[in-house]
Enzyme design. Structure first.
Site, mmCIF file in Angstrom:
data_model
loop_
_atom_site.group_PDB
_atom_site.id
_atom_site.type_symbol
_atom_site.label_atom_id
_atom_site.label_comp_id
_atom_site.label_asym_id
_atom_site.label_seq_id
_atom_site.Cartn_x
_atom_site.Cartn_y
_atom_site.Cartn_z
ATOM 1 N N SER A 116 0.828 -1.208 0.000
ATOM 2 C CA SER A 116 0.000 0.000 0.000
ATOM 3 C C SER A 116 0.859 1.254 0.000
ATOM 4 O O SER A 116 0.399 2.324 -0.388
ATOM 5 C CB SER A 116 -0.869 0.055 1.259
ATOM 6 O OG SER A 116 -1.652 -1.087 1.368
ATOM 7 N N ASN B 193 -6.685 5.329 -1.321
ATOM 8 C CA ASN B 193 -6.214 5.777 -0.015
ATOM 9 C C ASN B 193 -5.948 7.278 0.020
ATOM 10 O O ASN B 193 -6.002 7.887 1.094
ATOM 11 C CB ASN B 193 -4.989 4.963 0.436
ATOM 12 C CG ASN B 193 -5.410 3.585 0.920
ATOM 13 O OD1 ASN B 193 -6.574 3.375 1.311
ATOM 14 N ND2 ASN B 193 -4.506 2.629 0.890
ATOM 15 N N GLU C 168 -5.894 -1.718 -7.614
ATOM 16 C CA GLU C 168 -5.204 -0.619 -8.296
ATOM 17 C C GLU C 168 -3.941 -1.156 -8.983
ATOM 18 O O GLU C 168 -3.140 -1.856 -8.358
ATOM 19 C CB GLU C 168 -4.835 0.473 -7.284
ATOM 20 C CG GLU C 168 -6.083 1.184 -6.752
ATOM 21 C CD GLU C 168 -5.796 2.136 -5.605
ATOM 22 O OE1 GLU C 168 -6.398 3.220 -5.569
ATOM 23 O OE2 GLU C 168 -4.972 1.788 -4.721
ATOM 24 N N HIS D 280 -2.562 -3.596 -6.263
ATOM 25 C CA HIS D 280 -2.971 -3.292 -4.895
ATOM 26 C C HIS D 280 -4.415 -3.675 -4.601
ATOM 27 O O HIS D 280 -5.345 -3.052 -5.118
ATOM 28 C CB HIS D 280 -2.756 -1.776 -4.650
ATOM 29 C CG HIS D 280 -3.050 -1.352 -3.255
ATOM 30 N ND1 HIS D 280 -3.843 -0.258 -2.953
ATOM 31 C CD2 HIS D 280 -2.670 -1.868 -2.062
ATOM 32 C CE1 HIS D 280 -3.920 -0.121 -1.643
ATOM 33 N NE2 HIS D 280 -3.218 -1.081 -1.084
#
Ligand SMILES: NC(=O)c1ccc[n+]([C@@H]2O[C@H](COP(=O)([O-])OP(=O)(O)OC[C@H]3O[C@@H](n4cnc5c(N)ncnc54)[C@H](O)[C@@H]3O)[C@@H](O)[C@H]2O)c1
Length: 293
Positions: free
Chosen positions: A128, A200, A161, A149
């Site tokens: 991440s 995020n 992702e 991800h």
């Protein structure tokens, strides 16, 4: 197993490194999607734990009618739990590295994988926070390295992702996107690296705003959570989510981001620092924003 059962041309064997919270479920996703999959960790006890957790989870899914017993049985037949990383790497087409979040360990892993995987294999990281350019130069194939991800829990969350670094080839991105799709996921392709990627970063913006509203004395955190749930239809308020993820995790992610960007805006907000220093990590410690029995 015959070629035709592999859903994506050129990818037959997927190796997932790290049998923790993310890797174990990613490997199950891959096996359920029809790929011969190896889940690798450093000790037998870790792979055994992952196997038993996945078996319980799959049994629950079958009981609740979410999956058929046959699909689950066939998927487990395709899934190997092992500590033999080199043996698996030797005939793999796509690696998803989901080992512990430590740059030194990941760089060592990527260098080893580069030596042991066939030259055509793509080496992706589920990290991440560590962008793939930080591991790509440990390999001789930076064009075949990217972030891939997933979100927790990987068996449920649909987003993946795909994040190229400056050297990632278009072909690698296309294969990663196609693989994510064949997993039944919704790939989101980034054009370049950025800390936090897309989801995020969005979450971080919401969290920062929630913390500012609280720190400025504009509303209590409970009320901010109510607004997020009832006005924005978020399943959970930002403070509830911080308690679930772990206030310590939120703090450490911001510190890691600050180390990468050097931007003081990246530092944890004062309210997070205060909770972190008081050891109020959220659900896991019984106390965070809220109290838990
Ligand atoms: N937890 C999340 O919500 C989440 C979400 C998306 C991405 N990620 C990323 O996924 C990765 C793994 O996170 P996690 O939460 O599953 O961690 P975890 O601590 O649950 O699992 C990590 C596993 O890696 C294993 N490991 C350590 N060194 C290894 C090595 N050299 N070879 C093989 N296995 C090794 C450990 O034994 C452990 O089982 C991290 O890079 C993290 O950034 C985590």
């Amino acid at each position: 197993m015959s070629e035709s059962t592999h859903p994506l041309a050129g990818i037959e064997h997927v190796t997932v490194i790290g049998a923790g919270a993310m890797g174990s479920q990613i490997a199950m996703v891959s096996a359920l999607a029809g790929y011969t999959t190896a889940l690798v960790d450093i000790a037998d006890e870790y792979v055994a734990r992952a196997k038993s957790q996945l078996e319980s989870r799959m049994n629950r899914d079958v009981e609740k009618g979410r999956r058929s017993q046959e699909d689950v049985t066939v998927a487990f037949d395709r899934l190997t739990f092992t500590t033999d990383r080199d043996g698996s790497a030797a005939h793999t087409d796509f690696v998803i590295e989901a080992a512990v979040e430590d740059l030194g360990i990941k760089r060592e892993l990527f260098a080893d994988l580069d030596r042991t995987c066939p030259p055509h294999a793509i080496l992706a990281t589920n990290s991440s926070n560590i962008v793939s350019s930080r591991v790509a130069d440990a390999t001789g194939r930076p064009d075949k390295v990217c972030n891939f991800h997933f979100f927790n829990p990987a068996l449920v969350m649909e987003c993946v992702e795909v994040v190229p670094n400056d050297h990632t080839s278009g072909e690698t991105v296309e294969t990663a996107v196609a693989l994510a799709r064949s997993f039944g996921k919704k790939p989101v392709t980034l054009k370049r690296e950025t800390p936090g990627f897309v989801a995020n970063r969005l979450l971080g913006a919401l969290r920062t705003e929630a913390l500012k509203l609280y720190e400025e004395g504009i509303a209590d955190f409970e009320d901010i959570d109510v607004a997020a749930k009832t006005a924005l239809r978020h399943p959970m308020g930002p403070f509830e989510l911080m308690d679930l993820v772990g206030v310590d995790v939120v703090y450490l992610i911001r510190m890691a981001e600050y180390e990468q960007t050097g931007n003081p805006e990246s530092l944890p907000r004062p309210a997070i620092k205060e909770l972190y220093e008081a050891g109020r990590f959220g659900r896991k410690s019984g106390q965070g924003w809220y109290s838990y029995d």
